[in-house]
Motif scaffolding. Structure first.
Motif, PDB file in Angstrom:
ATOM      1  N   ASP A  95       0.823  -1.215   0.000  1.00 25.59           N
ATOM      2  CA  ASP A  95       0.000   0.000   0.000  1.00 25.59           C
ATOM      3  C   ASP A  95       0.853   1.260   0.000  1.00 25.59           C
ATOM      4  N   GLY A  96       2.110   1.126   0.448  1.00 28.14           N
ATOM      5  CA  GLY A  96       3.010   2.272   0.484  1.00 28.14           C
ATOM      6  C   GLY A  96       3.757   2.526  -0.811  1.00 28.14           C
ATOM      7  N   PHE A  97       3.557   1.682  -1.827  1.00 24.99           N
ATOM      8  CA  PHE A  97       4.253   1.863  -3.095  1.00 24.99           C
ATOM      9  C   PHE A  97       3.808   3.145  -3.791  1.00 24.99           C
ATOM     10  N   THR A  98       4.757   3.831  -4.378  1.00 17.60           N
ATOM     11  CA  THR A  98       4.441   4.968  -5.236  1.00 17.60           C
ATOM     12  C   THR A  98       4.085   4.444  -6.628  1.00 17.60           C
ATOM     13  N   GLU A  99       3.551   5.319  -7.456  1.00 14.07           N
ATOM     14  CA  GLU A  99       3.231   4.915  -8.825  1.00 14.07           C
ATOM     15  C   GLU A  99       4.488   4.467  -9.561  1.00 14.07           C
ATOM     16  N   GLU A 100       5.602   5.163  -9.325  1.00  6.58           N
ATOM     17  CA  GLU A 100       6.859   4.803  -9.977  1.00  6.58           C
ATOM     18  C   GLU A 100       7.333   3.418  -9.544  1.00  6.58           C
ATOM     19  N   GLU A 101       7.156   3.104  -8.255  1.00  6.43           N
ATOM     20  CA  GLU A 101       7.564   1.783  -7.768  1.00  6.43           C
ATOM     21  C   GLU A 101       6.713   0.685  -8.387  1.00  6.43           C
ATOM     22  N   TRP A 102       5.412   0.949  -8.585  1.00  5.83           N
ATOM     23  CA  TRP A 102       4.567  -0.046  -9.227  1.00  5.83           C
ATOM     24  C   TRP A 102       4.990  -0.259 -10.673  1.00  5.83           C
ATOM     25  N   ILE A 103       5.310   0.823 -11.378  1.00  7.30           N
ATOM     26  CA  ILE A 103       5.748   0.701 -12.766  1.00  7.30           C
ATOM     27  C   ILE A 103       7.005  -0.159 -12.840  1.00  7.30           C
ATOM     28  N   SER A 104       7.958   0.098 -11.944  1.00  3.11           N
ATOM     29  CA  SER A 104       9.196  -0.681 -11.914  1.00  3.11           C
ATOM     30  C   SER A 104       8.907  -2.147 -11.611  1.00  3.11           C
ATOM     31  N   GLU A 105       8.003  -2.389 -10.665  1.00  2.00           N
ATOM     32  CA  GLU A 105       7.686  -3.772 -10.306  1.00  2.00           C
ATOM     33  C   GLU A 105       6.998  -4.498 -11.463  1.00  2.00           C
ATOM     34  N   HIS A 106       6.122  -3.813 -12.169  1.00  2.00           N
ATOM     35  CA  HIS A 106       5.460  -4.444 -13.317  1.00  2.00           C
ATOM     36  C   HIS A 106       6.475  -4.817 -14.391  1.00  2.00           C
ATOM     37  N   ARG A 107       7.453  -3.945 -14.602  1.00  2.00           N
ATOM     38  CA  ARG A 107       8.497  -4.247 -15.580  1.00  2.00           C
ATOM     39  C   ARG A 107       9.310  -5.463 -15.149  1.00  2.00           C
ATOM     40  N   ARG A 108       9.614  -5.545 -13.853  1.00  2.00           N
ATOM     41  CA  ARG A 108      10.348  -6.699 -13.333  1.00  2.00           C
ATOM     42  C   ARG A 108       9.581  -7.996 -13.594  1.00  2.00           C
ATOM     43  N   GLN A 109       8.305  -7.983 -13.241  1.00  2.00           N
ATOM     44  CA  GLN A 109       7.502  -9.191 -13.391  1.00  2.00           C
ATOM     45  C   GLN A 109       7.374  -9.583 -14.858  1.00  2.00           C
ATOM     46  N   PHE A 164      -2.497 -17.112  -6.541  1.00  2.00           N
ATOM     47  CA  PHE A 164      -3.539 -16.102  -6.657  1.00  2.00           C
ATOM     48  C   PHE A 164      -3.048 -14.702  -6.984  1.00  2.00           C
ATOM     49  N   LEU A 165      -1.822 -14.376  -6.636  1.00  2.00           N
ATOM     50  CA  LEU A 165      -1.375 -12.997  -6.830  1.00  2.00           C
ATOM     51  C   LEU A 165      -0.501 -12.817  -8.051  1.00  2.00           C
ATOM     52  N   TYR A 166       0.649 -13.479  -8.081  1.00  2.00           N
ATOM     53  CA  TYR A 166       1.697 -13.120  -9.022  1.00  2.00           C
ATOM     54  C   TYR A 166       1.402 -13.411 -10.493  1.00  2.00           C
ATOM     55  N   PRO A 167       0.860 -14.555 -10.869  1.00  2.00           N
ATOM     56  CA  PRO A 167       0.743 -14.817 -12.302  1.00  2.00           C
ATOM     57  C   PRO A 167      -0.293 -13.945 -13.007  1.00  2.00           C
ATOM     58  N   HIS A 168      -1.277 -13.447 -12.279  1.00  2.00           N
ATOM     59  CA  HIS A 168      -2.428 -12.844 -12.929  1.00  2.00           C
ATOM     60  C   HIS A 168      -2.538 -11.338 -12.714  1.00  2.00           C
ATOM     61  N   ASN A 169      -1.800 -10.791 -11.794  1.00  2.00           N
ATOM     62  CA  ASN A 169      -2.048  -9.415 -11.391  1.00  2.00           C
ATOM     63  C   ASN A 169      -1.141  -8.463 -12.147  1.00  2.00           C
ATOM     64  N   GLU A 170      -1.707  -7.762 -13.144  1.00  2.00           N
ATOM     65  CA  GLU A 170      -0.935  -6.831 -13.947  1.00  2.00           C
ATOM     66  C   GLU A 170      -1.014  -5.414 -13.401  1.00  2.00           C
ATOM     67  N   ALA A 171      -1.976  -5.135 -12.562  1.00  2.00           N
ATOM     68  CA  ALA A 171      -2.223  -3.748 -12.163  1.00  2.00           C
ATOM     69  C   ALA A 171      -1.766  -3.440 -10.746  1.00  2.00           C
ATOM     70  N   GLY A 172      -1.053  -4.352 -10.115  1.00  2.61           N
ATOM     71  CA  GLY A 172      -0.623  -4.101  -8.747  1.00  2.61           C
ATOM     72  C   GLY A 172      -1.541  -4.776  -7.748  1.00  2.61           C
TER      73      GLY A 172
END
Length: 197
Positions: A95-109, A164-172
């Motif tokens: 919940d503490g992630f910034t928008e930039e951190e989510w973008i980086s995490e999506h790229r990682r995944q 339930f979380l990692y394979p399907h969740n593209e939006a955080g």
């Protein structure tokens, strides 16, 4: 230079290297990107890059979340049941992630899904995460670190989270995702009930 300032400077350099790497991987592909290109884009030397990340793979594999999650779990009230403490600790961090951190995490995944060598190393990281999480779960249960029950509970938690979380969740991650994990764990407990002595 004070210790706090030094640590902030190191964190800034680390973030700049990772951001440059993710941008280049997106623009030209993982295989086509070299450490030298990443270092140049981050305005550091290759030797500086290697002080922060031992290999090219590590700039994708390394994250700073696991220690934060462990600390967040430890910070949950002692009266909180262990599964709730784990889920709430994770929720507090995400919940503490910034928008930039989510973008980086999506790229990682996304990279984990398409780069075989990263996927193989990620599997080892998952095993390391089980060890880390089993340790903090054992603390909360007040049992030895190698307690079989704590490790079994950890395996169930990690397995359900992966399903339930990692394979399907593209939006955080969102609050309802953790609620889905909680519901799934209840279902697991119900299906295991016939095994109880």
């Amino acid at each position: 230079m004070t210790s706090g300032l030094r640590e902030r400077k190191k964190a800034k350099t680390r973030a700049a290297i990772r951001d440059a790497a993710m941008r280049l991987f997106t623009e030209q592909g993982y295989a086509a990107t070299t450490v030298e290109q990443i270092a140049e884009a981050a305005e550091v030397s290759p030797s500086t890059y290697f002080r922060y990340f031992p290999t090219k793979e590590d700039v994708v594999l390394t994250d700073d979340y696991d220690p934060l999650i462990v600390e967040a779990i430890r910070n949950q009230p002692a009266s909180t049941p262990v599964v709730e403490a784990v889920l709430q600790g994770m929720r507090d961090v995400f919940d503490g992630f910034t928008e930039e951190e989510w973008i980086s995490e999506h790229r990682r995944q996304a990279l984990f899904r398409v780069v075989p060598e990263l996927r193989a190393r990620q599997q080892q990281q998952t095993l390391d995460a089980v060890d880390m999480l089993a340790g903090v779960i054992a603390e909360r249960l007040n049992v030895p670190a190698d307690d079989a029950g704590a490790r079994a509970l950890t395996g169930a938690l990690v397995g359900v989270m992966l399903a339930f979380l990692y394979p399907h969740n593209e939006a955080g991650f969102h609050a309802d995702d953790f609620d889905r994990v909680r519901t799934a764990l209840i279902s697991v407990r119900e299906h295991l009930a016939p095994l109880e002595p």
